[in-house]
Write a protein that holds these residues in place. Structure first.
Motif, PDB file in Angstrom:
ATOM      1  N   VAL A 618      -5.336   5.429  -2.015  1.00  0.00           N
ATOM      2  CA  VAL A 618      -3.979   5.904  -2.272  1.00  0.00           C
ATOM      3  C   VAL A 618      -3.916   7.409  -2.027  1.00  0.00           C
ATOM      4  O   VAL A 618      -4.663   8.184  -2.648  1.00  0.00           O
ATOM      5  CB  VAL A 618      -3.549   5.577  -3.709  1.00  0.00           C
ATOM      6  N   VAL A 623      -1.018   4.462   1.832  1.00  0.00           N
ATOM      7  CA  VAL A 623      -1.999   3.662   1.098  1.00  0.00           C
ATOM      8  C   VAL A 623      -2.609   2.673   2.086  1.00  0.00           C
ATOM      9  O   VAL A 623      -2.024   2.367   3.133  1.00  0.00           O
ATOM     10  CB  VAL A 623      -1.370   2.894  -0.078  1.00  0.00           C
ATOM     11  N   ASP A 679       6.241   5.092  -7.555  1.00  0.00           N
ATOM     12  CA  ASP A 679       5.625   3.801  -7.844  1.00  0.00           C
ATOM     13  C   ASP A 679       6.050   2.792  -6.786  1.00  0.00           C
ATOM     14  O   ASP A 679       7.249   2.636  -6.518  1.00  0.00           O
ATOM     15  CB  ASP A 679       6.057   3.306  -9.227  1.00  0.00           C
ATOM     16  N   GLU A 681       5.123  -1.268  -4.964  1.00  0.00           N
ATOM     17  CA  GLU A 681       4.375  -2.516  -4.879  1.00  0.00           C
ATOM     18  C   GLU A 681       4.640  -3.115  -3.506  1.00  0.00           C
ATOM     19  O   GLU A 681       5.685  -2.859  -2.888  1.00  0.00           O
ATOM     20  CB  GLU A 681       4.752  -3.490  -5.999  1.00  0.00           C
ATOM     21  N   GLN A 700      -0.486  -4.967  -7.267  1.00  0.00           N
ATOM     22  CA  GLN A 700      -0.281  -4.242  -8.515  1.00  0.00           C
ATOM     23  C   GLN A 700       0.547  -2.996  -8.215  1.00  0.00           C
ATOM     24  O   GLN A 700       0.532  -2.469  -7.106  1.00  0.00           O
ATOM     25  CB  GLN A 700      -1.618  -3.861  -9.167  1.00  0.00           C
ATOM     26  N   ILE A 702       1.402   0.680  -7.908  1.00  0.00           N
ATOM     27  CA  ILE A 702       0.586   1.895  -7.742  1.00  0.00           C
ATOM     28  C   ILE A 702       1.515   3.099  -7.613  1.00  0.00           C
ATOM     29  O   ILE A 702       2.692   2.960  -7.275  1.00  0.00           O
ATOM     30  CB  ILE A 702      -0.351   1.797  -6.516  1.00  0.00           C
ATOM     31  N   ARG A 703       0.964   4.265  -7.888  1.00  0.00           N
ATOM     32  CA  ARG A 703       1.730   5.499  -7.755  1.00  0.00           C
ATOM     33  C   ARG A 703       1.018   6.388  -6.738  1.00  0.00           C
ATOM     34  O   ARG A 703      -0.186   6.657  -6.873  1.00  0.00           O
ATOM     35  CB  ARG A 703       1.861   6.222  -9.090  1.00  0.00           C
ATOM     36  N   THR A 704       1.751   6.842  -5.715  1.00  0.00           N
ATOM     37  CA  THR A 704       1.164   7.746  -4.732  1.00  0.00           C
ATOM     38  C   THR A 704       0.842   9.085  -5.393  1.00  0.00           C
ATOM     39  O   THR A 704       1.367   9.431  -6.442  1.00  0.00           O
ATOM     40  CB  THR A 704       2.125   7.955  -3.553  1.00  0.00           C
TER      41      THR A 704
END
Length: 1041
Positions: A618, A623, A679, A681, A700, A702-704
């Motif tokens: 990430v 990502v 955030d 997905e 799941q 995710i946050r960059t």
């Protein structure tokens, strides 16, 4: 000795007896089962000559009788008691708190046993009056928050609260969140007071009981708001706080209250600190009360209320802990058990706190003793005896409630008896197959069972098997096995037997089995299946897919039976889908045997969803995704597409990837052009030549990673404020542009002639306003302003330069030559000489007209503002025949200037409030003549100057104004058979009078009056204004007689 033993056995066979001594007959009688149980009641205290009915009805055979208990003591009913029993229901006449309040239970009884109902509480509701003492007056400063305490009187149960301002039913309204009435304390809260909030306030309390409602209100609380020309601004300050720990019941609704003082009025938003705010809260997520309906354990957690405005923010947090009433997970059921055997019953209940379980037998507590063992939810009775028969209840309870489960136990004792369940008289079986013959007599204790064929006792061999429970199996059947078979049963009470005949038939065989097939999704296919069978028996076909039977009768389904001979059972599959692929089994069946054959169907289609989607590597704007290949559904995967969504975009959209085109053999790709600190997905979709498949399960969340801002804030502007202030405003940055935490704004501003910029940092993403104060700052001085964002990772670019002026000075001059002219009883026209005010200290925005009645104070004047610099204005909504004082002021963003000299005006007398009377009409071909009586004005009304007739037909209207002397009119009728609608009213200098409405029809030559209330002069005037403004008025074809 044998006779003595027989007498002892007969004595043990005596049927079970209930408490009353009657015999409960097995197979005929049944114990009570509640169909209706009593419910708790809140009865109004002091209600004269009332009554309360507690319901209780049970199903039983024979019918049940009833008794009641209150607080554990039997209730005495009869003529000399105020308790009456009506078909099981308990009626309490003239209930009184000291005598009748308590916990009631109903007992339903018959000869099979007794059961006890749930507890019903009778409580008495009351609401006393507020104290007669006067309330102390309260004072508040304009712009400041305050509250008025309700201090409700003694009551039961809980109250609901409203507040009245001055007169009923003028209820206090939320006014954009400025007011709030707490339903916990009843207090009235005000975020920021205004001058027009001054008044008398009354707290209205209401109590709702089962059969009545009662309300009472407090003495007046006088609130005086002291006006302030420039009310002070203040940051939000939460004053109504929900508890730090709230316990609530699952399945119910809980409410959290939150309200803040502040100027401007703070806005509210709620969030769940340790999760997502439930969607079921709906529109309450930004109001003072957060209501969570139908609570579940998923709703437990920490909740936060945030109050925010341009002046700052304040927060408060508290936890909701969800508890639950008992609920059954497992209960016992009615049981018939042999004598001397063992009974094991289990009851399992969920709840929070964990429920305690106790047991009752025939309404009495059951505890561990002798043969009985009670262990919370487990009841064990060893060596069962006849006296153990009866009605049993397990009771689960915690502090939130009690629940009951009932079951009847019957202890059986009898000699073997085949009358209710004999051996089957005719048992068909297929040659070469197997057969099962059952022997199930009624007997207690359990009998010994054996089989014979003729005089031959059957024992276990390679083809014959007799099980311990009396089942006879015969394998590899031949014609020689035909004949009579007898089962013998014996216990210490006696013997019995039953005989059946075994008939051997031809076996069923598959003659044409289905073949394997391979098709594409959406195609049709037929699977064949033919069979032979014994001609004396019926043959049926069934099909199953992967072991699951198919419904061939569904009208719009994929499966249909092919019509044909009895020996043909072909299956047609229409519009085959991927889910129809698998092993199909055809079963040809008679009542004695079956034959099966199977085939595999392959359905080719779009790929299945990829699996195992994970996010790796990430970064700020990209990502890496990895996945495993899904099922290709018999067609190679050609490519993949990646879709994603963020917290601010709920719809899935295709993402940009590296590589741009993802080949079918790939199991990873990089998603690019993402936003930092967001955030996301993702999901992956596979495609082949037959189409695109279903998406994978979402990855799941995710946050960059964070990065510095890349865009500048928008909406840069400002102006206004107090003297010596420069106010700069902007639009707060949206979440998707913040790129990181530690967010804030950097402002740069200077006078146009200055070479250097003044810089200031304003922290907080919600910040949208900055006030620069300098005592040497000139009014309405221009500044060049620009802004950029910063966060933990750095600073973004500056915006374009905007010009913002410092605060203006209020005007110092007033308009002159004020003139006011009464137009009607409700309107005046005000004019003035414009202000010639050219100054560098501000920009004039318009004029403010203040007007008040002769005996009112100028401070209470009503106000009307013009939107521009025009020098006339119309003031409406005035009282008829009333003297008004009028003054005019000029205003800008800093306030108003000095008032002009006053002038006065008297509104005209009101028009007559009576419509024209004695209306008549006459039709003549295509015309109608309408006549009416002249309306005579009263002394306090304005003179009638004429009449107005409004003519309407199919969306078109025409208005005709008549002189005073005209009291009739000739009008055209529509060419079709429709009707026209007429309104006739007087008019004069005071305005329009009440209308008389009629409907005239061409075909009947008659008309009818419209019964409509026109008693209000103001209403009549408003109706005319609406009609005349809403349509284009044409005077076609109208002429006056």
């Amino acid at each position: 000795m044998r006779v003595l033993l027989f007498l002892l056995v007969l004595n043990s066979l005596e049927p079970s007896r209930a408490a009353g001594g009657d015999v409960c007959v097995s197979g005929h009688d049944s114990g009570p089962v509640f169909e209706e149980q009593p419910s708790s009641v809140v009865y109004p205290e002091g209600l004269p000559e009332g009554k309360v009915t507690l319901n209780c009805q049970a199903r039983a055979s024979p019918a049940a009788s009833y008794r009641w208990r209150v607080n554990g003591t039997d209730v005495v009913t009869g003529e000399d008691s105020h308790y009456t029993l009506v078909a099981g229901n308990l009626v309490i006449n003239n209930p009184q708190h000291g005598r009748d309040a308590g916990s009631y239970q109903c007992l339903a009884i018959n000869r099979c046993g007794t059961i006890v109902s749930r507890v019903a509480n009778l409580k008495f509701g009351y609401l006393h009056d507020f104290p007669s003492e006067s309330r102390s007056p309260q004072t508040a400063h304009e712009g400041a928050g305050t509250f008025l305490a309700c201090q409700p009187p003694a009551h039961y149960p809980a109250l609901s609260y409203r507040w009245i301002l001055n007169d009923f039913p003028s209820f206090v309204q939320p006014d954009g969140g400025r007011w709030f009435v707490s339903q916990v304390t009843g207090n009235l809260y005000l975020a920021n007071a205004r001058a027009n909030d001054t008044g008398n306030y009354f707290c209205l309390t209401t109590i709702n009981m089962d059969i009545s409602t009662k309300s009472t209100f407090s003495k007046a609380i006088q609130l005086t708001v002291q006006p302030d020309v420039n009310p002070r601004k203040s940051a939000p300050n939460i004053r109504v706080r929900f508890p730090s720990e709230t316990y609530a019941l699952a399945g119910h609704t809980t409410q959290l209250e939150c309200f803040a003082y502040g100027n401007p009025t703070p806005k509210l938003r709620w969030r769940k600190v340790d999760g997502v705010l439930p969607s079921k809260v709906g529109g309450t997520s930004d109001s003072s009360i957060l209501a969570i309906p139908d609570l579940s354990f998923d709703d437990e957690g920490m909740y936060e209320c945030e109050a925010y405005s341009s002046e700052g923010r304040d927060t408060h947090q508290g936890r909701i802990s969800v508890q639950a009433q008992p609920e059954w997970l497992q209960v016992m059921s009615d049981s018939e058990v042999e004598i001397s055997s063992e009974l094991n019953w289990r009851c399992v209940a969920a709840g929070k706190p964990r429920p305690i379980i106790r047991w009752l037998r025939n309404g009495l507590p059951l505890s561990t003793q002798d043969r009985v063992e009670v262990n919370n939810g487990h009841l064990k009775i060893s060596n069962l005896a006849l006296e153990d028969s009866g009605m049993y209840q397990c009771v689960a309870e915690n502090k939130h409630g009690t629940i009951y489960s009932n079951a009847e136990l019957r202890v059986q004792v009898q000699a073997p008896d085949f009358r209710l369940n004999p051996v089957r008289k005719l048992v068909p079986a297929a040659r070469g197959g197997q057969v099962k013959m059952e022997c199930k007599p009624r007997a207690a204790p359990k009998p010994t069972l054996f089989w014979s064929r003729g005089t031959e006792l059957l024992t276990n061999s390679s083809r014959v098997k007799v099980t311990s429970d009396g089942v006879l199996w015969i394998y590899n059947i031949s014609r020689a096995d035909e004949g009579k078979y007898t089962c013998f049963a014996e216990n210490y009470l006696g013997k019995a037997n039953s005989t059946g005949h075994l008939s051997v038939r031809d076996a069923t065989k598959i003659t044409l089995a289905p073949s394997n097939a391979d098709i594409n999704q959406g195609e049709n296919v037929t699977l064949q299946c033919h069979a032979s069978h014994d001609p004396t028996m019926d043959l049926t076909f069934t099909w199953s897919l992967n072991g699951v039977f198919l419904d061939l009768e569904e009208p719009n389904g994929h499966y249909h039976r092919v019509d044909g001979k009895e020996t043909i059972g072909d299956l047609a599959i229409v519009n085959a889908q991927l889910s129809q692929a698998g092993i199909y089994m055809c079963s040809a069946q008679t009542v004695v045997d079956s034959a099966v054959a199977s085939a595999r169907l392959v359905v080719r289609g779009p790929p299945g969803p990829p699996g195992g989607l994970v996010v790796k590597s990430v970064n700020e704007t990209s990502v890496e995704l990895r996945w495993s290949r899904g099922y290709d559904n018999h067609s190679p995967i050609g490519k993949y597409v990646i879709r994603g969504r963020s917290e601010h975009s709920h719809d899935w959209r295709r993402m940009r990837t590296d590589p741009t085109n993802i080949e079918g053999n790939a199991e990873s790709a990089r998603v690019i052009d993402l936003r930092p600190w967001m955030d996301y997905e993702f999901q992956v979709i596979a495609s082949n030549i037959l189409g695109s498949g279903d998406p994978s399960m979402p990855s799941q969340l995710i946050r960059t990673k964070q990065a510095g801002p890349t865009v500048a804030p928008s909406g840069l502007g400002g102006g206004g404020g107090d003297r010596n202030e420069l106010i700069i405003t902007w639009t707060p940055m949206a979440r998707e542009y913040q790129n990181g935490d530690g967010f804030g704004y950097i402002l740069a501003f200077r006078k146009p002639e200055d070479p250097t910029w003044m810089m200031v940092r304003v922290p907080g993403v919600e910040s949208s306003r900055y006030v620069y104060t300098n005592q040497s700052l000139s009014p309405y001085c221009p500044f060049e302003v620009r802004i950029k964002a910063y966060n933990r990772k750095g600073e973004g670019p500056f915006s374009q330069i905007a010009v913002v002026h410092s605060a203006e000075e209020a005007p110092t001059v007033s308009p002159r030559r004020i003139n006011a002219t009464a137009l009607t009883a409700f309107d005046v026209q005000v004019s003035w000489e414009p202000v010639q005010h050219i100054s560098a200290s501000g920009v004039l925005r318009g004029y403010e007209i203040r007007y008040w009645r002769q005996h009112e104070r100028e401070a209470a004047a009503d106000r009307v503002r013009t939107a521009g610099l025009e020098n006339t204005a119309r003031v409406s909504g005035l009282r008829p025949n009333t003297l008004y004082h009028i003054t005019v002021l000029v205003y800008n963003s800093a306030g108003t200037g000095p008032p002009s000299p006053r002038t006065t005006v008297v509104t005209k007398k009101p028009p007559p409030n009576r419509p024209p009377g004695n209306v008549s009409w006459k039709t003549d071909g295509s015309w109608v003549t309408v006549r009416w009586d002249h309306v005579k004005s009263m002394e306090n009304e304005s003179t009638v100057q004429g009449y107005k007739v409004l003519y309407k037909h199919e969306g078109q209207s025409a208005l005709k104004v008549l002189d005073k002397g005209k009291t009739s009119i000739n009008l055209p009728l529509p060419k079709d058979n429709g009707y026209v609608f007429l309104e006739i009213r007087s008019w004069g200098e005071g305005g329009d009078g009440a209308a008389h409405e009629i409907i005239v029809s061409r075909d009947s030559g008659t008309g009818m009056m419209v019964q409509k209330n026109r008693g209000s002069v103001h209403q009549s005037r408003t109706t005319y204004c609406f009609l005349s403004a809403a349509v284009a008025l044409t005077l076609i074809g109208l002429w006056v007689q």
